[in-house]
Design an enzyme around this catalytic site. Structure first.
Site, PDB file in Angstrom:
ATOM      1  N   ASP A  95       3.222   9.381  -0.592  1.00 50.38           N
ATOM      2  CA  ASP A  95       1.935   8.626   0.100  1.00 50.38           C
ATOM      3  C   ASP A  95       1.827   7.490  -1.236  1.00 50.38           C
ATOM      4  O   ASP A  95       2.120   7.768  -2.321  1.00 50.38           O
ATOM      5  CB  ASP A  95       0.579   9.308  -0.072  1.00 50.38           C
ATOM      6  CG  ASP A  95      -0.184   9.139   0.920  1.00 50.38           C
ATOM      7  OD1 ASP A  95      -0.159   7.837   1.531  1.00 50.38           O
ATOM      8  OD2 ASP A  95      -0.864   9.883   1.642  1.00 50.38           O
ATOM      9  N   HIS A 108       0.894  -1.366   0.112  1.00 48.78           N
ATOM     10  CA  HIS A 108       0.090   0.068  -0.019  1.00 48.78           C
ATOM     11  C   HIS A 108       0.977   1.308  -0.004  1.00 48.78           C
ATOM     12  O   HIS A 108       0.395   2.390  -0.128  1.00 48.78           O
ATOM     13  CB  HIS A 108      -0.694  -0.138   1.120  1.00 48.78           C
ATOM     14  CG  HIS A 108      -1.893  -0.941   1.041  1.00 48.78           C
ATOM     15  ND1 HIS A 108      -3.112  -0.584   0.932  1.00 48.78           N
ATOM     16  CD2 HIS A 108      -1.912  -2.366   1.428  1.00 48.78           C
ATOM     17  CE1 HIS A 108      -4.111  -1.685   0.895  1.00 48.78           C
ATOM     18  NE2 HIS A 108      -3.331  -2.776   0.859  1.00 48.78           N
TER      19      HIS A 108
END
Ligand code: GDG
Length: 459
Positions: free
Chosen positions: A363, A155
């Site tokens: 991110d 992720h």
């Protein structure tokens, strides 16, 4: 059809869904559709770790939950996962701590967890392992004699080789990725960084068909950008409770625009830099003072890791400084809320904001950026200002894309967003919404699982 077995460090709370992180939100959406097992840490720290998971069935999902001992929690979770891999994979070498004991604890807990899951598995299952806490999980499962397809999805970003090789024992760790049948990343950049590591550091080879060979083993690697449940999120604001909250918010704004940020309180999210960019905008454009309020929602996260206490203090000091500098008796520039909200309440806040300011320094994807767009009213949508270092920037290119380190550029983008005519706002929003509807969380899940099952389907 195969049964889906999801493995992740934390399993979403079975009842309360107040402050689930990005992974839990997405996995829950994926499992709700097909049902299956969700295995992971219960969140409980006990004197000794469990040897068998607690099993609870809720609707179509069977939750299998393992407890950790204090030693496991300190070494595997707070230590190696959150103080080594998390900062390193987000390019924060300055915050990366390495302790051999924690690495050993990390490997030990992965083996312990695999041993607890193995008896629950059948050979027709598809096992889908999530995130950096569990990189060695497939290797540990194969030691338990499990032979079903096992896939891994990262992720968070996969760092470039120069950063990754700063990790002691990097080869020992990355070699374990090759025990998976499929390894998935969020963006092309992550896959390129992985390929580069394989070729330059591991002396391996990358095939044209997605196969990757190194350490005497072969796996497949691909890009599977995570999505949100777009239609569900877009429909959330319509409850009477959220409507009442929105009315209260509107009354408190007295006709002013709102800029919103929603992030776990984490140093990767660029929170201090974001508030400073807001301050810069007020400085450069004095006419904006008194006309706009910034709402930053930042629920606390990983409070036992010292770097998180530091970022919390820095953020409080910055918000206090800016409010002290600009506030009037009837206007405060920044409202800083250090607590979680329900998903419904959050979607109402996003919908009421003229600008979504999403400026992480790094991110993997950033689901808040996608949720902000999905929550907007199509007739009068707000504008997304998005960091070029969020994986989401690869898909949401109709946002105003900014470099979060460039305070002046973010301030300019904010001003542009606050003054953008409705036609342009609608155009940008429609372009992004189309992509969010087609590349939603179901598409992400289906693409990953069919790629994982491809070999078996072909047999
Ligand atoms: C990791 C990766 C990747 C936030 N505050 C509240 C709340 N949230 C929800 C948001 C969103 C989720 O948490 C956060 O997701 P993000 O993607 O923005 O960030 P991470 O938690 O760091 O997630 C990230 C993600 O995994 C998925 O792959 O995108 O890059 O770091 O859904 O809405 N939810 C509620 N209350 C809050 O106060 N209910």
């Amino acid at each position: 059809m195969s049964r889906l077995v999801v493995v992740s460090n934390r399993v979403a709370p079975i009842k309360a869904k107040a402050s689930a992180g990005g992974l839990a939100v997405a996995v829950l959406a994926a499992l709700r559709e097909s049902g299956g097992i969700w295995f992971g840490w219960s969140g409980e720290v006990t004197h000794t770790a469990t040897t068998e998971p607690h099993v609870v069935k809720v609707g179509k999902i069977t939750y299998a939950l393992a407890d950790l001992s204090t030693e496991d929690y300190n070494e595997y979770y707070n230590g190696y996962a959150n103080r080594t891999l998390w900062p390193l994979f987000h390019y924060r070498l300055d915050l990366t701590a390495f302790d051999r004991r924690c690495f050993e604890g990390y490997l030990r807990v992965n083996s312990q967890l695999a041993r607890q899951l193995a008896p629950l598995l059948g050979e027709d299952d598809l096992v889908w392992v999530h995130d950096y806490h569990l990189i060695p999980f497939a290797e540990a499962l194969s030691r338990e004699g499990c032979r079903m397809p096992v896939g891994f999805f990262l992720h968070i970003p996969f760092p470039t080789s120069e950063v990754l090789v700063a990790l002691p024992s990097h080869q020992e760790l990355i070699r374990t990725l090759f025990a998976y049948d499929l390894v998935g990343f969020q963006t092309d950049n992550d896959l390129i960084a992985f390929h580069d590591y394989v070729v330059r550091e591991a002396g391996g080879k990358v095939g044209d068909d997605g196969t990757v060979h190194a350490f005497g083993r072969t796996t497949r690697a691909g890009v599977f950008p995570i999505g949100i449940d777009t239609d569900e999120f877009a429909a959330l604001p319509l409850t009477p409770e959220v409507q009442r909250q929105t009315e209260r918010l509107k009354a408190s704004l007295q006709g002013r625009h709102m800029v919103i940020g929603v992030d776990r309180l984490d140093y990767t999210k660029g929170l201090v830099e974001r508030l400073q960019a807001f301050e810069q905008m007020l400085e450069t454009y004095p006419a904006m003072r008194g006309t706009v309020t910034m709402l930053q929602v930042a629920p606390p996260s990983r409070g036992e890791v010292p770097e998180y206490a530091d970022i919390r203090r820095a953020l409080e000091a910055t918000a206090g400084h800016i409010n002290g500098r600009f506030a009037e008796f009837d206007w405060v520039p920044i409202r800083y809320l250090n607590k979680p909200f329900s998903r419904r309440a959050l979607s109402g806040l996003l919908r009421s904001s003229r600008v979504g300011l999403v400026t992480p320094l790094r991110d993997g994807m950033n689901l808040v950026a996608k949720e902000y767009v999905a929550a907007q009213d199509g007739d009068d949508p707000g504008v997304l200002v998005l960091s070029q270092f969020a994986g989401a920037a690869h898909q949401l290119d109709a946002a105003l894309i900014v470099n979060p380190y460039d305070m002046n550029a973010v301030a300019e983008a904010l001003h542009l967003a606050l003054t953008m005519p409705v036609e342009e706002r609608r155009e940008r929003w429609s372009a992004m919404m189309e992509g969010l509807r087609s590349d939603n969380v179901a598409a992400w899940r289906n693409r990953f699982l069919s790629a994982l099952d491809a070999d078996r389907a072909a047999a």
